[in-house]
Design an enzyme around this catalytic site. Structure first.
Site, PDB file in Angstrom:
ATOM      1  N   LYS A 275       0.840  -1.210   0.000  1.00 20.65           N
ATOM      2  CA  LYS A 275       0.000   0.000   0.000  1.00 20.65           C
ATOM      3  C   LYS A 275       0.865   1.246   0.000  1.00 20.65           C
ATOM      4  O   LYS A 275       2.038   1.238   0.420  1.00 20.65           O
ATOM      5  CB  LYS A 275      -0.956   0.022   1.197  1.00 20.65           C
ATOM      6  CG  LYS A 275      -0.290   0.071   2.581  1.00 20.65           C
ATOM      7  CD  LYS A 275       0.096   1.455   3.099  1.00 20.65           C
ATOM      8  CE  LYS A 275       0.832   1.384   4.434  1.00 20.65           C
ATOM      9  NZ  LYS A 275       1.502   2.619   4.835  1.00 20.65           N
TER      10      LYS A 275
ATOM     11  N   GLY B   9       7.541   1.206   4.903  1.00 20.78           N
ATOM     12  CA  GLY B   9       6.371   2.088   4.908  1.00 20.78           C
ATOM     13  C   GLY B   9       5.328   1.683   3.883  1.00 20.78           C
ATOM     14  O   GLY B   9       4.426   2.452   3.557  1.00 20.78           O
TER      15      GLY B   9
ATOM     16  N   ALA C  52       3.734  -1.403   4.258  1.00 21.35           N
ATOM     17  CA  ALA C  52       2.917  -2.394   4.978  1.00 21.35           C
ATOM     18  C   ALA C  52       3.187  -3.828   4.544  1.00 21.35           C
ATOM     19  O   ALA C  52       2.273  -4.651   4.512  1.00 21.35           O
ATOM     20  CB  ALA C  52       1.425  -2.061   4.864  1.00 21.35           C
TER      21      ALA C  52
ATOM     22  N   GLY D  43       4.864  -6.267   6.115  1.00 17.31           N
ATOM     23  CA  GLY D  43       4.619  -7.209   7.212  1.00 17.31           C
ATOM     24  C   GLY D  43       3.125  -7.398   7.444  1.00 17.31           C
ATOM     25  O   GLY D  43       2.641  -8.519   7.662  1.00 17.31           O
TER      26      GLY D  43
ATOM     27  N   ASP E 163      -2.422  -1.805   9.827  1.00 20.86           N
ATOM     28  CA  ASP E 163      -2.516  -1.835   8.361  1.00 20.86           C
ATOM     29  C   ASP E 163      -3.022  -3.170   7.817  1.00 20.86           C
ATOM     30  O   ASP E 163      -3.176  -3.328   6.610  1.00 20.86           O
ATOM     31  CB  ASP E 163      -1.133  -1.557   7.739  1.00 20.86           C
ATOM     32  CG  ASP E 163      -0.709  -0.102   7.901  1.00 20.86           C
ATOM     33  OD1 ASP E 163      -1.600   0.767   8.025  1.00 20.86           O
ATOM     34  OD2 ASP E 163       0.508   0.150   7.912  1.00 20.86           O
TER      35      ASP E 163
HETATM   36  O1  C5P Z   1      -0.421  -1.212  14.532  1.00 17.74           O
HETATM   37  P1  C5P Z   1       1.017  -1.336  14.186  1.00 17.74           P
HETATM   38  O2  C5P Z   1       1.639  -2.592  14.730  1.00 17.74           O
HETATM   39  O3  C5P Z   1       1.320  -1.120  12.745  1.00 17.74           O
HETATM   40  O4  C5P Z   1       1.732  -0.131  14.939  1.00 17.74           O
HETATM   41  C1  C5P Z   1       3.122  -0.105  15.157  1.00 17.74           C
HETATM   42  C2  C5P Z   1       3.451   1.093  16.033  1.00 17.74           C
HETATM   43  O5  C5P Z   1       3.233   2.289  15.291  1.00 17.74           O
HETATM   44  C3  C5P Z   1       2.593   1.233  17.284  1.00 17.74           C
HETATM   45  O6  C5P Z   1       3.123   0.497  18.363  1.00 17.74           O
HETATM   46  C4  C5P Z   1       2.670   2.736  17.529  1.00 17.74           C
HETATM   47  O7  C5P Z   1       3.906   3.067  18.133  1.00 17.74           O
HETATM   48  C5  C5P Z   1       2.707   3.302  16.128  1.00 17.74           C
HETATM   49  N1  C5P Z   1       1.354   3.686  15.645  1.00 17.74           N
HETATM   50  C6  C5P Z   1       0.752   4.810  16.178  1.00 17.74           C
HETATM   51  N2  C5P Z   1      -0.490   5.184  15.747  1.00 17.74           N
HETATM   52  C7  C5P Z   1      -1.133   4.459  14.795  1.00 17.74           C
HETATM   53  C8  C5P Z   1      -0.545   3.324  14.241  1.00 17.74           C
HETATM   54  C9  C5P Z   1       0.719   2.951  14.690  1.00 17.74           C
HETATM   55  O8  C5P Z   1       1.325   5.493  17.033  1.00 17.74           O
HETATM   56  N3  C5P Z   1      -2.349   4.844  14.416  1.00 17.74           N
END
Ligand code: C5P
Length: 299
Positions: free
Chosen positions: A9, A101, A103, A105, A136
């Site tokens: 993405k 960046g 997504a 993973g 994501d």
């Molecule tokens: O949800 P995901 O595992 O992708 O998020 C990884 C990290 O990115 C979270 O632990 C947080 O530090 C940050 N994050 C955030 N706000 C979001 C999505 C991600 O601060 N909306």
């Protein structure tokens, strides 16, 4: 055996609100799925050796081979929900940049969810399980174009049309998502950060399906943070703009830089300038929007 293909993405807009008490930021974002793909295969085995994982492909280096891999956790979660043993081989073929960046993973997790649900024929609510694993993951299941809110996991299909051609400058080293959000907080420490919102001009350009207008209204609140951690990204972005890109931005939390281009000629111009600059690693071309995670083989 089940094989699932899943896209990367890019965020056309990423508006980041203040840090919440849960450690996440409220987002308003526009996702587009683009034609860089990972493939995830799941094969049942007769033994009881548990989950085994193998990662191959152009972007395989640096991918974790244990429960730190979101795809591993997706398979384990479905097995638990279904009450079946995890005696499967999980094979991931990476084409999506790692820690870039885009997504990658989360895409693997989405594909692994779909593969496990299909292999074991279980009736589970994938969207809810997906959001729990990563912000994501729901979009990687859905694909197309969507407006995301909450953590980026609450999705509605975007009122959008058109076909978009991209050039991506992949960095030689990734950036960690939490560290980019942390840098964003530090840069804005003295500011009164407003609630996140998508610019009306971008939504209008998307409704019109006009890549030129979309290019002018690309935006990413994480971009200054990514540049603060990897300053050469400013030069990468400027180079693409100088060579005629319709618009450019850091993709998600970076460090991949995305360039929207008008077509073949402009893609070549931007691509050649980037690859000969020595400022980035691989240069990739892709188009969007494309569909989300899909089963491509089952048998
Ligand atoms: O949800 P995901 O595992 O992708 O998020 C990884 C990290 O990115 C979270 O632990 C947080 O530090 C940050 N994050 C955030 N706000 C979001 C999505 C991600 O601060 N909306």
């Amino acid at each position: 055996m089940v094989r699932v293909r899943v896209p990367a993405k890019v965020n056309l807009a990423l508006s980041v609100g203040p840090l919440g008490a849960d450690g996440f930021h409220e987002l308003a974002t526009v996702f587009q799925a683009v034609s860089l793909y990972d493939e995830v295969g799941l094969t049942q085995r007769g033994d009881s050796d548990g989950l085994r994982i193998a990662v191959t492909g152009t972007e395989a280096a640096g991918v974790p081979l244990d429960a730190a891999n979101l795809a591993w956790r997706a398979v384990a979660n479905i097995a638990e929900a279904a009450g079946v043993p995890t005696n499967v081989d999980l094979a991931i073929v990476k084409g999506i940049p790692v820690a870039g960046g885009m997504a990658g993973g989360s895409a693997d997790a989405a594909a692994a969810f779909l593969a496990a649900k299909t292999l074991w024929d279980v009736d589970v609510d994938l969207a809810a399980m997906a959001a729990e694993l990563g912000s994501d993951v729901p979009f990687a299941l859905m694909g197309g174009m969507a407006v995301g809110s909450g953590r980026g996991d609450q999705l509605v299909p975007a009122m959008a049309r058109g076909h978009y051609e991209w050039v991506f400058a992949v960095a030689t080293e990734g950036l960690s998502t939490p560290s980019v959000y942390g840098a964003c907080d530090r840069l804005r420490v003295d500011q009164n950060v407003p609630a996140p919102a998508i610019a009306a001009d971008l939504m209008l350009a998307l409704r019109q399906g006009d890549p030129g207008a979309v290019g002018k209204h690309l935006s990413n609140d994480l971009q200054p943070a990514a540049i603060s951690l990897a300053p050469h990204l400013a030069e990468v972005l400027a180079l693409g703009e100088d060579h005629g890109a319709l618009g450019s931005l850091v993709s998600g939390s970076g460090p991949t830089c995305a360039f929207l281009v008008a077509g073949e000629e402009q893609a070549l111009e931007v691509g050649v300038a980037l690859s000969s600059s020595g400022l980035c690693g691989a240069v990739r071309r892709a188009a969007g929007p494309v569909g989300g995670a899909r089963v491509v083989a089952h048998g």
